[in-house]
Design a protein around this motif. Structure first.
Motif, short mmCIF file in Angstrom:
data_model
loop_
_atom_site.label_atom_id
_atom_site.label_comp_id
_atom_site.label_asym_id
_atom_site.label_seq_id
_atom_site.Cartn_x
_atom_site.Cartn_y
_atom_site.Cartn_z
N MET A 110 -2.38 -25.02 26.02
CA MET A 110 -3.39 -24.05 25.63
C MET A 110 -3.33 -23.76 24.12
O MET A 110 -4.35 -23.73 23.44
N LYS A 111 -2.12 -23.57 23.60
CA LYS A 111 -1.96 -23.33 22.17
C LYS A 111 -2.40 -24.53 21.36
O LYS A 111 -3.05 -24.39 20.32
N LYS A 112 -2.07 -25.74 21.85
CA LYS A 112 -2.45 -26.97 21.16
C LYS A 112 -3.96 -27.09 21.08
O LYS A 112 -4.50 -27.46 20.02
N ILE A 113 -4.66 -26.77 22.16
CA ILE A 113 -6.12 -26.86 22.17
C ILE A 113 -6.72 -25.85 21.20
O ILE A 113 -7.70 -26.15 20.49
N ARG A 114 -6.14 -24.66 21.14
CA ARG A 114 -6.64 -23.65 20.20
C ARG A 114 -6.48 -24.13 18.75
O ARG A 114 -7.38 -23.95 17.92
N ILE A 115 -5.34 -24.72 18.44
CA ILE A 115 -5.10 -25.22 17.09
C ILE A 115 -6.07 -26.36 16.76
O ILE A 115 -6.69 -26.38 15.68
N GLN A 116 -6.22 -27.29 17.71
CA GLN A 116 -7.14 -28.40 17.49
C GLN A 116 -8.57 -27.90 17.32
O GLN A 116 -9.31 -28.39 16.45
N SER A 117 -8.95 -26.92 18.12
CA SER A 117 -10.31 -26.37 18.03
C SER A 117 -10.54 -25.69 16.69
O SER A 117 -11.62 -25.81 16.10
N ALA A 118 -9.52 -24.96 16.21
CA ALA A 118 -9.65 -24.25 14.94
C ALA A 118 -9.80 -25.23 13.78
O ALA A 118 -10.66 -25.05 12.89
N VAL A 119 -8.97 -26.27 13.77
CA VAL A 119 -9.04 -27.26 12.69
C VAL A 119 -10.34 -28.03 12.77
O VAL A 119 -11.00 -28.30 11.75
N SER A 120 -10.75 -28.41 13.98
CA SER A 120 -12.02 -29.12 14.16
C SER A 120 -13.19 -28.26 13.72
O SER A 120 -14.14 -28.75 13.10
N LEU A 121 -13.14 -26.97 14.03
CA LEU A 121 -14.17 -26.03 13.59
C LEU A 121 -14.29 -26.04 12.07
O LEU A 121 -15.40 -26.13 11.50
N PHE A 122 -13.16 -25.98 11.39
CA PHE A 122 -13.16 -25.97 9.93
C PHE A 122 -13.73 -27.28 9.39
O PHE A 122 -14.58 -27.27 8.48
N LEU A 123 -13.30 -28.42 9.93
CA LEU A 123 -13.76 -29.72 9.43
C LEU A 123 -15.24 -29.93 9.71
O LEU A 123 -15.97 -30.47 8.86
N ASN A 124 -15.71 -29.53 10.89
CA ASN A 124 -17.14 -29.67 11.20
C ASN A 124 -18.00 -28.80 10.30
O ASN A 124 -19.05 -29.23 9.82
N ALA A 125 -17.56 -27.57 10.08
CA ALA A 125 -18.31 -26.67 9.20
C ALA A 125 -18.32 -27.20 7.77
O ALA A 125 -19.35 -27.17 7.08
N LEU A 126 -17.17 -27.71 7.31
CA LEU A 126 -17.08 -28.27 5.96
C LEU A 126 -17.96 -29.51 5.84
O LEU A 126 -18.67 -29.68 4.84
N ASN A 127 -17.93 -30.35 6.85
CA ASN A 127 -18.74 -31.57 6.83
C ASN A 127 -20.22 -31.23 6.71
O ASN A 127 -20.94 -31.78 5.86
N PHE A 128 -20.70 -30.34 7.58
CA PHE A 128 -22.11 -29.96 7.54
C PHE A 128 -22.49 -29.35 6.19
O PHE A 128 -23.53 -29.68 5.62
N THR A 129 -21.63 -28.48 5.69
CA THR A 129 -21.92 -27.81 4.41
C THR A 129 -22.00 -28.81 3.26
O THR A 129 -22.92 -28.75 2.43
N LEU A 130 -21.06 -29.74 3.20
CA LEU A 130 -21.06 -30.75 2.13
C LEU A 130 -22.29 -31.66 2.22
O LEU A 130 -22.89 -32.00 1.19
N VAL A 131 -22.65 -32.05 3.43
CA VAL A 131 -23.84 -32.89 3.60
C VAL A 131 -25.09 -32.13 3.18
O VAL A 131 -25.94 -32.66 2.46
N LEU A 132 -25.19 -30.87 3.60
CA LEU A 132 -26.36 -30.06 3.24
C LEU A 132 -26.49 -29.91 1.73
O LEU A 132 -27.57 -30.13 1.16
N ILE A 133 -25.39 -29.57 1.07
CA ILE A 133 -25.41 -29.40 -0.39
C ILE A 133 -25.76 -30.72 -1.08
O ILE A 133 -26.55 -30.76 -2.03
N SER A 134 -25.18 -31.81 -0.58
CA SER A 134 -25.43 -33.12 -1.19
C SER A 134 -26.88 -33.55 -1.06
O SER A 134 -27.48 -34.06 -2.02
N ILE A 135 -27.48 -33.35 0.11
CA ILE A 135 -28.88 -33.74 0.31
C ILE A 135 -29.81 -32.84 -0.50
O ILE A 135 -30.78 -33.31 -1.11
#
Length: 217
Positions: A1-26
């Motif tokens: 359960m703790k592992k999934i929470r950590i993975q979800s948190a890091v994935s959340l950060f990377l997905n948000a960063l990815n979308f933001t960088l793509v949006l700014i770049s376009i």
């Protein structure tokens, strides 16, 4: 359960960063500065959509945005929460941007210059955003089986764009050959090679996602 929470948190950060960088770049291509283009993408406004780099990053960025609610649910519940359809969509988007990253590294960089390929927004679109997608998909967004047939779904962006590029560059002659795939009239070899490379990338990403387990039928 703790592992999934950590993975979800890091994935959340990377997905948000990815979308933001793509949006700014376009959006940059629609700015006053972006009209003159940068790197190998010397165009502005809607002309930026003719490049597979931008189209593949937009696809992956939108999928990353759609993943965020499921990342949040996984963070809150500590349970796998990503629907299988989202795994497939992320797989398709990640394959597309990985193709962009590999083609730049092994073909466009040597032929057009690495300084062009990684200057300004090209750094995010050609390298950083693809890496974010690969890391989040392969190592953080586990929980679903990935069928072998999904590998062929991952060919769809290359197939669709490849046929449009082929028609407009070689047959209709509406676009210049800005990628250099038709140098010496070698478009058949380039067409086949890019699809085979996409297939190889998809298989590799599939194996990284599933680990030592073979993907399901």
């Amino acid at each position: 359960m703790k592992k999934i929470r950590i993975q979800s948190a890091v994935s959340l950060f990377l997905n948000a960063l990815n979308f933001t960088l793509v949006l700014i770049s376009i959006l940059w291509f629609f700015s006053e500065e972006g009209i003159t283009g940068e790197g190998n993408m010397r165009t502005g406004g809607t002309g930026c959509f003719r490049f597979f780099t931008n189209d593949s990053n937009i696809l992956c960025g939108l999928v990353s945005l759609a993943m965020i609610p499921f990342n949040i649910r996984g963070l809150l519940t500590g349970k796998p929460s990503i629907p299988r359809i989202m795994t497939i969509l992320k797989f398709i988007g990640t394959t597309a941007v990985t193709l962009t990253m590999v083609v730049v590294a092994v073909f466009l960089g040597p032929t057009q210059g690495y300084a062009k390929m990684y200057s300004g927004v090209c750094f995010e679109l050609h390298l950083l955003c693809p890496l974010l997608a690969v890391i989040s998909f392969c190592f953080l967004e586990k929980g679903n089986q990935l069928a072998r047939r999904a590998v062929f779904f991952a060919l769809m962006p290359t197939f669709l764009y490849g046929n449009i590029y082929l028609f407009l560059v070689v047959f209709a002659e509406k676009w210049t050959d800005f990628y250099g795939f038709n140098i010496g009239g070698l478009w058949p070899a380039a067409y086949i090679a890019l699809h085979l490379l996409t297939l190889l990338i998809a298989i590799l990403l599939c194996r990284l996602y599933t680990g030592r387990k073979s993907p399901s039928i």
